[in-house]
Design a protein around this motif. Structure first.
Motif, PDB file in Angstrom:
ATOM      1  N   ASP A 225     -17.400  14.710 -35.621  1.00 54.00           N
ATOM      2  CA  ASP A 225     -18.497  13.953 -34.918  1.00 54.00           C
ATOM      3  C   ASP A 225     -18.186  13.835 -33.560  1.00 54.00           C
ATOM      4  OD1 ASP A 225     -20.685  11.938 -34.627  1.00 54.00           O
ATOM      5  OD2 ASP A 225     -20.077  10.079 -35.322  1.00 54.00           O
ATOM      6  N   LEU A 226     -19.142  14.702 -32.923  1.00 53.45           N
ATOM      7  CA  LEU A 226     -19.430  15.300 -31.272  1.00 53.45           C
ATOM      8  C   LEU A 226     -19.653  14.360 -30.720  1.00 53.45           C
ATOM      9  CD1 LEU A 226     -19.188  18.162 -30.177  1.00 53.45           C
ATOM     10  CD2 LEU A 226     -21.820  18.415 -29.572  1.00 53.45           C
ATOM     11  N   PRO A 227     -20.641  13.261 -30.906  1.00 55.51           N
ATOM     12  CA  PRO A 227     -20.628  12.077 -30.344  1.00 55.51           C
ATOM     13  C   PRO A 227     -18.988  10.992 -29.593  1.00 55.51           C
ATOM     14  CG  PRO A 227     -22.171  11.929 -31.228  1.00 55.51           C
ATOM     15  CD  PRO A 227     -21.637  12.751 -31.906  1.00 55.51           C
ATOM     16  N   TYR A 228     -18.167  11.227 -30.826  1.00 60.46           N
ATOM     17  CA  TYR A 228     -16.871  10.518 -30.764  1.00 60.46           C
ATOM     18  C   TYR A 228     -15.808  11.555 -30.104  1.00 60.46           C
ATOM     19  CZ  TYR A 228     -12.490   9.569 -32.767  1.00 60.46           C
ATOM     20  OH  TYR A 228     -11.546   8.713 -32.819  1.00 60.46           O
ATOM     21  N   ILE A 229     -16.106  13.203 -30.320  1.00 59.08           N
ATOM     22  CA  ILE A 229     -15.011  13.914 -29.480  1.00 59.08           C
ATOM     23  C   ILE A 229     -15.361  13.616 -28.270  1.00 59.08           C
ATOM     24  CG2 ILE A 229     -14.966  16.428 -29.239  1.00 59.08           C
ATOM     25  CD1 ILE A 229     -15.177  16.674 -31.807  1.00 59.08           C
ATOM     26  N   GLU A 230     -16.307  13.808 -27.999  1.00 54.52           N
ATOM     27  CA  GLU A 230     -17.393  13.658 -26.227  1.00 54.52           C
ATOM     28  C   GLU A 230     -17.063  12.587 -25.521  1.00 54.52           C
ATOM     29  OE1 GLU A 230     -21.420  13.694 -26.080  1.00 54.52           O
ATOM     30  OE2 GLU A 230     -21.173  16.037 -26.195  1.00 54.52           O
ATOM     31  N   LYS A 231     -16.761  11.449 -26.577  1.00 54.64           N
ATOM     32  CA  LYS A 231     -15.945   9.858 -25.944  1.00 54.64           C
ATOM     33  C   LYS A 231     -14.729   9.883 -25.547  1.00 54.64           C
ATOM     34  CE  LYS A 231     -14.955   5.176 -26.819  1.00 54.64           C
ATOM     35  NZ  LYS A 231     -15.426   4.160 -27.990  1.00 54.64           N
ATOM     36  N   MET A 232     -13.899  10.566 -26.644  1.00 57.60           N
ATOM     37  CA  MET A 232     -13.050  10.968 -26.726  1.00 57.60           C
ATOM     38  C   MET A 232     -12.054  12.061 -25.379  1.00 57.60           C
ATOM     39  SD  MET A 232     -11.565  11.661 -30.498  1.00 57.60           S
ATOM     40  CE  MET A 232      -9.219  12.466 -29.485  1.00 57.60           C
ATOM     41  N   ALA A 233     -13.591  13.405 -25.590  1.00 57.99           N
ATOM     42  CA  ALA A 233     -12.460  13.809 -23.945  1.00 57.99           C
ATOM     43  C   ALA A 233     -13.206  13.137 -22.537  1.00 57.99           C
ATOM     44  CB  ALA A 233     -13.610  15.117 -23.849  1.00 57.99           C
ATOM     45  N   MET A 234     -13.909  11.803 -22.783  1.00 59.87           N
ATOM     46  CA  MET A 234     -13.959  11.131 -21.541  1.00 59.87           C
ATOM     47  C   MET A 234     -12.259  10.707 -21.525  1.00 59.87           C
ATOM     48  SD  MET A 234     -18.163   9.976 -21.849  1.00 59.87           S
ATOM     49  CE  MET A 234     -18.126   8.712 -20.285  1.00 59.87           C
ATOM     50  N   GLU A 235     -12.125  10.542 -22.140  1.00 55.70           N
ATOM     51  CA  GLU A 235     -11.224   8.511 -22.272  1.00 55.70           C
ATOM     52  C   GLU A 235     -10.009  10.240 -21.653  1.00 55.70           C
ATOM     53  OE1 GLU A 235     -10.304   7.474 -25.821  1.00 55.70           O
ATOM     54  OE2 GLU A 235     -12.070   6.149 -25.937  1.00 55.70           O
ATOM     55  N   LEU A 236      -9.973  11.426 -21.903  1.00 49.90           N
ATOM     56  CA  LEU A 236      -8.771  12.298 -22.123  1.00 49.90           C
ATOM     57  C   LEU A 236      -9.067  12.923 -20.603  1.00 49.90           C
ATOM     58  CD1 LEU A 236      -6.636  13.959 -22.859  1.00 49.90           C
ATOM     59  CD2 LEU A 236      -8.132  15.687 -22.909  1.00 49.90           C
ATOM     60  N   GLU A 237     -10.482  12.821 -20.376  1.00 51.56           N
ATOM     61  CA  GLU A 237     -10.623  13.106 -18.567  1.00 51.56           C
ATOM     62  C   GLU A 237      -9.836  11.634 -17.938  1.00 51.56           C
ATOM     63  OE1 GLU A 237     -11.302  15.525 -15.588  1.00 51.56           O
ATOM     64  OE2 GLU A 237     -11.081  15.651 -17.518  1.00 51.56           O
ATOM     65  N   TYR A 238     -10.258  10.450 -17.930  1.00 57.05           N
ATOM     66  CA  TYR A 238      -9.974   9.549 -17.762  1.00 57.05           C
ATOM     67  C   TYR A 238      -8.037   8.971 -17.017  1.00 57.05           C
ATOM     68  CZ  TYR A 238      -8.433   4.466 -16.571  1.00 57.05           C
ATOM     69  OH  TYR A 238      -8.482   3.282 -16.010  1.00 57.05           O
ATOM     70  N   VAL A 239      -7.603   9.180 -19.023  1.00 53.46           N
ATOM     71  CA  VAL A 239      -6.199   9.362 -18.498  1.00 53.46           C
ATOM     72  C   VAL A 239      -5.270  10.636 -17.454  1.00 53.46           C
ATOM     73  CG1 VAL A 239      -4.176   9.938 -19.706  1.00 53.46           C
ATOM     74  CG2 VAL A 239      -5.971   8.963 -20.616  1.00 53.46           C
ATOM     75  N   LYS A 240      -6.448  11.787 -17.597  1.00 53.92           N
ATOM     76  CA  LYS A 240      -6.096  13.446 -16.878  1.00 53.92           C
ATOM     77  C   LYS A 240      -6.592  12.119 -15.013  1.00 53.92           C
ATOM     78  CE  LYS A 240      -7.223  17.529 -17.140  1.00 53.92           C
ATOM     79  NZ  LYS A 240      -8.207  18.037 -18.042  1.00 53.92           N
ATOM     80  N   ASN A 241      -7.003  11.879 -14.755  1.00 51.77           N
ATOM     81  CA  ASN A 241      -7.076  11.450 -13.624  1.00 51.77           C
ATOM     82  C   ASN A 241      -6.470  10.286 -13.207  1.00 51.77           C
ATOM     83  OD1 ASN A 241      -9.327  13.296 -12.864  1.00 51.77           O
ATOM     84  ND2 ASN A 241     -10.979  11.271 -13.845  1.00 51.77           N
ATOM     85  N   LEU A 242      -5.499   9.699 -14.163  1.00 51.93           N
ATOM     86  CA  LEU A 242      -5.509   7.989 -14.280  1.00 51.93           C
ATOM     87  C   LEU A 242      -3.264   8.676 -13.684  1.00 51.93           C
ATOM     88  CD1 LEU A 242      -4.775   4.961 -14.224  1.00 51.93           C
ATOM     89  CD2 LEU A 242      -3.755   5.391 -16.685  1.00 51.93           C
ATOM     90  N   ASN A 243      -3.359   9.824 -14.516  1.00 54.78           N
ATOM     91  CA  ASN A 243      -2.074  10.956 -14.388  1.00 54.78           C
ATOM     92  C   ASN A 243      -2.386  11.117 -13.253  1.00 54.78           C
ATOM     93  OD1 ASN A 243       0.203  11.111 -15.330  1.00 54.78           O
ATOM     94  ND2 ASN A 243      -0.296  13.113 -15.531  1.00 54.78           N
ATOM     95  N   VAL A 244      -2.955  11.820 -13.090  1.00 53.14           N
ATOM     96  CA  VAL A 244      -3.461  12.448 -11.561  1.00 53.14           C
ATOM     97  C   VAL A 244      -2.874  11.659 -10.336  1.00 53.14           C
ATOM     98  CG1 VAL A 244      -4.496  13.340  -9.261  1.00 53.14           C
ATOM     99  CG2 VAL A 244      -4.363  14.376 -11.906  1.00 53.14           C
ATOM    100  N   ASP A 245      -3.646  10.005 -10.332  1.00 56.64           N
ATOM    101  CA  ASP A 245      -3.562   8.649  -9.615  1.00 56.64           C
ATOM    102  C   ASP A 245      -1.727   8.440 -10.091  1.00 56.64           C
ATOM    103  OD1 ASP A 245      -5.417   9.321  -8.571  1.00 56.64           O
ATOM    104  OD2 ASP A 245      -6.524   7.348  -9.768  1.00 56.64           O
ATOM    105  N   LEU A 246      -1.333   8.279 -10.256  1.00 54.46           N
ATOM    106  CA  LEU A 246      -0.096   7.603 -11.107  1.00 54.46           C
ATOM    107  C   LEU A 246       1.266   8.795 -10.220  1.00 54.46           C
ATOM    108  CD1 LEU A 246       2.187   5.538 -11.974  1.00 54.46           C
ATOM    109  CD2 LEU A 246       2.080   7.320 -14.120  1.00 54.46           C
ATOM    110  N   GLN A 247       0.717  10.054 -10.373  1.00 55.86           N
ATOM    111  CA  GLN A 247       1.304  11.299  -9.637  1.00 55.86           C
ATOM    112  C   GLN A 247       1.576  10.909  -7.873  1.00 55.86           C
ATOM    113  OE1 GLN A 247       3.970  12.656 -11.550  1.00 55.86           O
ATOM    114  NE2 GLN A 247       4.892  13.534  -9.904  1.00 55.86           N
ATOM    115  N   ALA A 248       0.082  10.529  -7.355  1.00 51.65           N
ATOM    116  CA  ALA A 248       0.008  10.630  -6.129  1.00 51.65           C
ATOM    117  C   ALA A 248       0.641   9.493  -5.626  1.00 51.65           C
ATOM    118  CB  ALA A 248      -1.130  10.211  -6.069  1.00 51.65           C
ATOM    119  N   ILE A 249       0.813   7.887  -5.960  1.00 54.12           N
ATOM    120  CA  ILE A 249       1.519   6.707  -5.519  1.00 54.12           C
ATOM    121  C   ILE A 249       3.305   7.067  -6.073  1.00 54.12           C
ATOM    122  CG2 ILE A 249       1.673   4.831  -7.278  1.00 54.12           C
ATOM    123  CD1 ILE A 249      -1.092   4.254  -7.593  1.00 54.12           C
ATOM    124  N   LEU A 250       3.819   7.873  -7.072  1.00 54.08           N
ATOM    125  CA  LEU A 250       4.814   7.924  -7.020  1.00 54.08           C
ATOM    126  C   LEU A 250       5.501   8.698  -5.912  1.00 54.08           C
ATOM    127  CD1 LEU A 250       5.291   8.722 -11.042  1.00 54.08           C
ATOM    128  CD2 LEU A 250       5.895   7.115  -9.498  1.00 54.08           C
TER     129      LEU A 250
END
Length: 703
Positions: A225-250
């Protein structure tokens, strides 16, 4: 039963040319490897594509099968196994079929099993539908004409169709006819093909289904399902941004942070690194269990093991090879079930903290010494001697304790020590501490009075005793010091004829003035002082032995100033204060100046120090006296120590000491102050001051 493919086997001891000859003879791309040591058991297989690079290079006669990349991802299944048993091992690349004697009878690939499951009439449609529905994606099985043979319920949801509507469609109508023909006619595999229509939008993977002869007999379509994949991609992007923030904090924290798995495998680390601490790039350690590095001396092997075993916070301190002190704190992280899930380790470079702590400890010791000295001064506050004797060294403290002990008796005292150490000051201390403090204290320098006048000065004379004498006569120093103390400085300069007369005074407690007829009784305590070795003078017949023993009843040796460098700063400040008051000045000594004065050997002792402080007080243009004004004055008394070359084998400790001495001398010559030299050498100022003073002493002794 599934039809199996014929398995071609070859021994692991064969050459590559043998295996290539077999591949040329048979069209099958797989050759299975057997090991004679395992009763012809299968240990793996080789695909033709794996040996093609070697064939291009040539010269394969000397190469053996064991040198090829043998694939071992196979599984053995009995030929009598149920179809469900094949399905259980469907995830393996190759399934080997073995007979009752465990000998290979053929093999299957994944597509063989899939083809059987999808085409076998005996397997049952319901069974296939159950299989398809167990996969969390839309699955469509078609024939070569695009007709839909089977599908999963997930397809109906994605395409928003009923089962009857879907069976009336061909796959080319639902997806894309051109792409489907590529799969059927050319056997291509198409991945991540986006299909957007009014009713639905999906991401499709299309692949051919082949029989055991490699002929395309249909296709399999996997829908997401493409909408589901897009949602997963957005969540993945969120996780990537969260990882960048975490790395910056560390990376922004003062500590270096590393995260390990529950078994000790390095997962991630912060950007802040401790220089000279890691022996290798941490990127190379990602995915490696740090406890496996124990044999290399890596400290994590100990702290990680402790956290895993104790399941609590663990703190250790260690020193790296470069001398850095690193504080390491390991914290366990638990999941909701209370099981260890992660290990977080924080590392902090505490080298400067340790140095500051050591300096603080040293400062506290100094403070305690000053406190004891102040208490000592309070105990002696009622004595004027406090204004004369300034010290903090243990050596002078011992001298003062001894003086206090013997001051209550009237025994003869002999003060020895180098010129300028202040022997007169200590003689006055004996006077002021004893019972004769309110009686006269008479000082006589035996070396300063001409020999022909010394007798009359000491013993006096009667009127008319000799030509030019006072008409009324003159009392001598012995008579003037009656009931008090007579201090005879430079006693080694006393002529032999007067030594006899002095001996009589000490023995009989009486003397005869020049020209007198009656002896005069006298009660005088004699204190003598000298910078000469009287025992050597006795051996050379330059000093009477009997007089020496009379004078040496209570010997007191006054240490030289270079033997007690800790007294130098106090004496400097004391003299500076006196001269400020005397000359109406407001001079001060910088710390560098005090460090330099403390490092000097002072051959002239306290007298030389007093003279230099007076010269600086009078001639200095600025109120602050620093090392630049002092260095030209004392530099004349210093000699540069040459480099100590090592041209033979010597003890390692001695070699290290030689290098250390040379570095200290070079630093002092370059920076001229112990403070700057200490900064350049990376040690404390007190260390440089102490070691440089020791070097000066060694040089004075000619070592």
């Amino acid at each position: 039963m599934i039809d199996v493919r014929t398995a071609n086997t070859i021994s692991i001891n064969s050459s590559i040319s043998d295996i290539w000859e077999m591949m040329s003879k048979y069209t099958d791309p797989f050759i299975f490897i057997t090991d004679p040591l395992e009763n012809e058991g299968i240990i793996g297989y080789i695909h033709s594509k794996d040996i093609m690079p070697l064939l291009r290079k040539g010269n394969i006669e000397n190469l053996h099968v064991s040198e090829l990349p043998i694939q071992t991802n196979i599984i053995k299944v009995s030929k009598n196994a149920d179809v469900l048993d094949f399905f259980k091992v469907f995830g393996e690349d190759v399934v080997v079929i073995v007979g009752e004697t465990n000998r290979i009878e053929g093999y299957l690939q994944r597509e063989d099993v899939l083809y059987y499951l999808l085409t076998s009439k005996s397997s049952g449609t319901d069974w296939i539908r159950s299989l398809l529905n167990s996969i969390p994606m839309g699955i469509i099985i078609t024939d070569t004409y695009g007709r839909i043979e089977n599908f999963s319920d997930e397809v109906l949801r994605m395409l928003k169709m009923s089962s009857e509507e879907l069976r009336e469609k061909q796959v080319g109508e639902l997806l894309d006819q051109e792409s489907y023909l590529k799969v059927i006619e050319h056997g291509e595999t198409i991945l991540n093909y986006i299909i957007i229509k009014d009713e639905y939008s999906v991401l499709a993977d299309l692949g051919p289904i082949r029989n055991k002869k490699g002929i395309v007999t249909g296709s399999i379509v996997v829908l997401q399902d493409l909408p589901y994949i897009e949602k997963m991609a957005m969540e993945l992007e969120y996780v990537k941004n969260l990882n960048v923030d975490l790395q910056a904090i560390l990376s922004s924290t003062y500590d270096e942070i590393i995260v390990l798995s529950k078994k000790g495998t390095l997962l991630r680390y912060s950007g802040r690194l401790i220089n000279d601490f890691w022996e290798t790039d941490k990127e190379q350690l990602i995915g490696i269990n740090l406890m496996e590095l124990e044999h290399e001396g890596t400290f994590f092997s100990s702290i990680v093991r402790k956290v895993i075993e104790k399941k609590r916070k663990v703190t250790v301190t260690q020193e790296s090879r470069s001398g850095k002190n690193v504080l390491t704190v390991g914290n366990p992280v638990f999941n909701q079930n209370g099981e260890l899930e992660r290990i977080v380790i924080a590392l902090r470079d505490i080298t400067e903290t340790v140095l500051l702590k050591e300096e603080l400890r040293t400062a506290k010791k100094e403070s305690e010494k000053y406190k004891k000295e102040l208490e000592h001064f309070k105990d002696w506050s009622n004595l004027n001697i406090n204004k004369k004797i300034i010290y903090r060294s243990d050596k002078i403290e011992n001298v003062m304790k001894y003086i206090k002990k013997i001051s209550n008796v009237s025994s003869t005292v002999l003060l020895t020590g180098e010129s300028g150490v202040g022997k007169e000051v200590f003689s006055r201390a004996i006077h002021e501490l004893g019972p004769r403090s309110n009686k006269p204290f008479i000082k006589v320098n035996c070396g300063a009075i001409p020999e022909n006048l010394l007798e009359s000065e000491l013993f006096g004379y009667e009127k008319g005793a000799f030509t030019g004498a006072n008409a009324n006569g003159k009392p001598g120093y012995f008579k003037l010091a009656n009931k008090g103390i007579l201090f005879l400085d430079e006693i080694g300069e006393l002529p032999l004829n007067l030594q006899v007369k002095l001996l009589r005074v000490l023995q009989e407690r009486e003397f005869m003035p020049i020209g007198g007829t009656q002896p005069i009784d006298v009660d005088v305590q004699i204190i003598t002082a000298t910078n000469k070795d009287l025992e050597e003078m006795v051996e050379r017949k330059e000093f009477r032995e009997d007089l020496f023993y009379r004078l040496n009843v209570i010997p007191i040796h006054i240490p030289s100033l270079r033997e007690r460098p800790e007294d130098i700063p106090l004496l400097c400040l004391h003299f500076l204060q006196n001269f400020n008051h005397k000359y109406n000045r407001n001079n001060q000594l910088s710390q560098d100046a005090l460090d330099l004065l403390e490092s000097y050997s002072w051959p002239g002792n306290v007298r030389e120090l007093q003279n230099i402080i007076e010269r600086l007080s009078v001639t200095n243009d600025n109120e602050l006296i620093d090392s630049e004004q002092i260095l030209p004055i004392i530099k004349k008394g210093k000699k540069s120590t040459g480099n100590k070359e090592i041209n033979k084998i010597i003890p390692l400790k001695q070699a290290i000491n030689n290098v250390e001495e040379r570095l200290i001398i070079l630093a002092m010559e370059e920076y001229q102050t112990t403070t700057e030299a200490a900064k350049a050498l990376g040690v404390s100022q007190s260390t440089i001051s102490r070691k440089y003073s020791e070097l000066i002493k060694k040089k004075e002794r000619g070592e």
